[in-house]
Design a protein around this motif. Structure first.
Motif, PDB file in Angstrom:
ATOM      1  N   HIS A 168      12.138  -2.446  -4.926  1.00  0.00           N
ATOM      2  CA  HIS A 168      13.324  -1.595  -4.922  1.00  0.00           C
ATOM      3  C   HIS A 168      13.119  -0.312  -4.126  1.00  0.00           C
ATOM      4  N   ASN A 169      11.881   0.185  -4.115  1.00  0.00           N
ATOM      5  CA  ASN A 169      11.632   1.463  -3.458  1.00  0.00           C
ATOM      6  C   ASN A 169      10.919   1.318  -2.123  1.00  0.00           C
ATOM      7  N   GLY A 227       0.840  -1.208   0.000  1.00  0.00           N
ATOM      8  CA  GLY A 227       0.000   0.000   0.000  1.00  0.00           C
ATOM      9  C   GLY A 227       0.872   1.253   0.000  1.00  0.00           C
ATOM     10  N   ALA A 228       1.913   1.230   0.804  1.00  0.00           N
ATOM     11  CA  ALA A 228       2.837   2.378   0.865  1.00  0.00           C
ATOM     12  C   ALA A 228       3.448   2.634  -0.506  1.00  0.00           C
ATOM     13  N   CYS A 229       3.819   1.539  -1.201  1.00  0.00           N
ATOM     14  CA  CYS A 229       4.418   1.681  -2.541  1.00  0.00           C
ATOM     15  C   CYS A 229       3.410   2.272  -3.520  1.00  0.00           C
ATOM     16  N   ASN A 230       2.163   1.794  -3.455  1.00  0.00           N
ATOM     17  CA  ASN A 230       1.131   2.355  -4.329  1.00  0.00           C
ATOM     18  C   ASN A 230       1.024   3.862  -4.159  1.00  0.00           C
ATOM     19  N   ARG A 231       1.006   4.303  -2.886  1.00  0.00           N
ATOM     20  CA  ARG A 231       0.854   5.743  -2.643  1.00  0.00           C
ATOM     21  C   ARG A 231       2.113   6.507  -3.051  1.00  0.00           C
ATOM     22  N   TYR A 232       3.278   5.965  -2.725  1.00  0.00           N
ATOM     23  CA  TYR A 232       4.546   6.674  -2.950  1.00  0.00           C
ATOM     24  C   TYR A 232       4.849   6.804  -4.434  1.00  0.00           C
TER      25      TYR A 232
END
Lengths: 465, 465
Positions: A325-326, A262-267
């Protein structure tokens, strides 16, 4: 050891500034830059920073510090996360980043001789046109000296082993300035104590690495990267276990939890399924890679996963693994302005499911913000806890949960740190993990080799040792 | 340390015979049996032999010997070849062969907890019906405690690594009787100094291993063994290098020279080509094994070899590898009644061809009888020199050639011993290999952990250290 006497320090700084000129600095912002690594809250500036360019200079600096009883802290890329490079007793910070030459490359023997300040990306840039590469990947662009010193590993450990298994020989400057060599370039040796493995993971407390011979590998013909969401964490772990037991040889197999997805989706403005997800990589011949993905897909779907999406095209691979990766920065961005603490639990693979499930229960019960990534084939996972630096209660809650996670890991013969090391942050855990007698054996080794205690003082041993 | 005082020895023997009863012996033929390993000319009997059955007993024995300054020498199967188990200063021989229980087996984690007296064949018999096995194979049916202590390896190192890479945790009794644990069952750990790797290869000079956790592996679906003569040694080495660089993963790849092949023909009444010969093994899925043999055959014929003869049938495999399995005894039988000395050179693979060629030139020039086998994928080979024990000149010639072989190996950053260890026989070579400063670092570790020098005294360090 305590801090140095002011007059000793003055003598050392005078000598070094005379000898090294501009490669010796007491500039306040330079000292501040060398006061910490990443992700460790405290900043402890040294009294002076030096940039040696040769073994002889390192030897001179050590002998001088030893004679004057001045702390000596080695510094590479500053990417360690447990305060390893903090100058907690002040003294001399020896920044090895200008010793960054690749000295020899032996393709046929699969090894390479480097200075300690060569970074892993630097080494791979050097090797680019040779058909060889250096696969150990802890994420950060660390120096090889630093990676050896913390026994770093990362995403490729399941295939290539840790840094400890990929360093074959060392040149080391001892506390008193003597220069020694240990290890060989042979594939194996039974000659005497394995000093290479003693310095690997010693976090700069036993010597300063000035040259290292590390393993390099032939670049695989084909690399394939894939991604695959699972209904829950247990099914993902079961799938990994079966993949390994079936004899498939992933070069990476990584887990990212639903919070981190979820964090990756937002970021990154993605729209990936916010589910526990495995990221898989296979390397080798094209046919071998295709066959392994086919079998892995079968196994994973057998554990309820969605079909494995994968590619051998470089741009598409980067795209598929973008979230992995992020993850670090995406996780940090969940709470801008907050600090983070990462756990580094590693347990036998049979204990991994329970270990993660119990961690998650604790996190939920405490209502904390925490996201998770894991080198799941190694039984190693990191919970990134985010906390408001103003909120002492929140930090204490996290420390309590982290401590309970470690206790449970130790109960199943796991470790408090799979790859980050002890530094300042886990000193009490070292005692917990091994007990007083084993700790005193480590201490007696430290005292024998660094009798004045000048090398990275305050690190790894609990303060009451 | 010197020999024990007679009154100290009497006190120790009185205590141990009272405590251990029949598991304590001063019988002369028992002492003689424990006076040497294999292939090392000198016999040095201990003053007493004890057979402890628990860690507590080992701890008691060590504390007693330490208090009375009596040497303590650990003994496993007695299969070491450099005098490691000789009681060169007398004292107590601690025979660990009755601590032979497999304590735990964790198939999912791929590890197994054993007492030090478990032999590798004993462990494999225990694992027979579990689908797992322990692949490290130094030839002799050594104990695991002994294999760890000499950093043994053998024919499977190219695939599974050495014993040092296959031991993950230890329980060790220190010189003063304290019992410590080190290592974990996790796949990796960055917690403190890696004490497991310090004890592995210490040849009983730093502690007595009382429990070990070792890696075990899933038994492969198919094992294939093959054999293939070459026109000359260089072509065989080139073929091995290409096999490895192509990414094939042999589980064993062994070299036997034409002299040894001739010895095998005579010893076992065979009629194999008396040529430099490679013995190859691949394991895994049936399709994978077949594919690898097909590719290996192509590569080898490209280097002038005869077609690779291979099979996956167990009886046929044993037949094909018969010469390799019996090479040691066949070699000894070349000169009945003579003694043998084995070299244990290991060099970077790029230096192997020259290393062997120069050794052969020296052997021929001196007109000696010598046969050769090699773990050629590791750059490790053994020349078995045969000599008339009455002929001092012959022995001195062999020592001179061996010494020159080691000098040349060290010049290319190889080692004087790939897998046999230092013991009594290679003490001077240890200094030659590492120099005084590195040696003194090893000595300071020894003094810190065994201040009275009771553990296997006289071993590994040159006498003038």
């Amino acid at each position: 050891m305590p801090r140095a006497q002011p007059e000793s320090l003055t003598r050392v700084i005078d000598d070094l500034s005379q000898r090294l000129g501009k490669r010796c600095s007491v500039n306040r912002s330079i000292l501040e830059q060398h006061s910490h690594g990443e992700d460790y809250a405290a900043h402890d500036p040294p009294d002076v920073v030096v940039w040696p360019v040769s073994t002889e200079e390192v030897s001179h600096i050590a002998a001088l510090c030893n004679a004057q009883r001045v702390p000596l802290v080695a510094f590479g890329a500053g990417s360690s996360v447990e305060g390893q490079v903090n100058a907690s007793q002040g003294g001399v910070c020896i920044d090895l980043s200008r010793m960054d030459q690749v000295l020899e490359m032996h393709a046929e023997d699969g090894d390479c001789v480097v200075q300690p300040g060569v970074t892993r990306e630097g080494l791979n840039a050097y090797l680019r046109d040779t058909g060889m590469y250096f696969p150990i990947d802890p994420g950060a662009n660390a120096t090889l000296g630093g990676m050896i010193s913390t026994r770093a590993s990362g995403t490729t450990t399941i295939f290539y082993g840790t840094m400890a298994q990929n360093v074959v020989a060392l040149e080391v400057v001892l506390a008193d300035g003597r220069v020694i060599r240990c290890g060989t370039r042979a594939r194996k040796s039974s000659a005497g104590y394995d000093l290479v493995r003693v310095f690997a993971g010693a976090e700069g407390t036993l010597g300063i690495i000035t040259e290292a011979t590390v393993r390099i590998y032939g670049r695989p013909e084909t690399v394939g990267a894939g991604v695959c969401p699972f209904p829950d964490f247990h099914k993902a772990v079961d799938a990994v276990t079966e993949v390994i037991q079936t004899g498939l040889k992933p070069t990476r197999i990584e887990f990212v939890d639903e919070v981190m997805m979820g964090a990756c989706n937002r970021y990154m403005h993605l729209s990936l399924p916010e589910k526990p997800t495995l990221f898989v990589e296979f390397s080798g011949s094209r046919a071998g890679v295709e066959e392994q993905f086919r079998l892995a897909d079968e196994i994973m779907q057998g554990h309820g996963a969605a079909p494995l999406e994968w590619s051998t095209d470089e741009a598409r691979r980067t795209e598929l693994w973008k979230a992995r990766h992020n993850a670090y920065h995406a996780g940090r961005a969940l709470r801008p302005g907050w600090e983070s603490i990462s756990t580094d639990i590693c347990v036998p693979i049979s204990a991994l499911s329970d270990s993660v499930a119990q961690a998650r229960r604790d996190i939920q019960a405490a209502g904390l913000t925490a996201a998770m990534v894991g080198h799941v084939g190694d039984g190693n996972y990191h919970v990134m806890f985010l906390f408001d630096p103003q909120d002492d209660g929140q930090r204490r809650t996290i420390e309590g949960i982290n401590s309970a996670m470690i206790d449970r890991a130790l109960a199943v013969q796991g470790t408090c740190t799979g790859e980050h090391g002890i530094g300042l942050g886990r000193r009490d855990k070292l005692r917990k993990q091994f007990g007083d007698d084993t700790l005193s054996l480590m201490c007696s080794l430290k005292r024998a080799w660094d009798p004045n205690g000048i090398l990275n003082p305050g690190k790894i041993f609990p303060q009451t040792t």
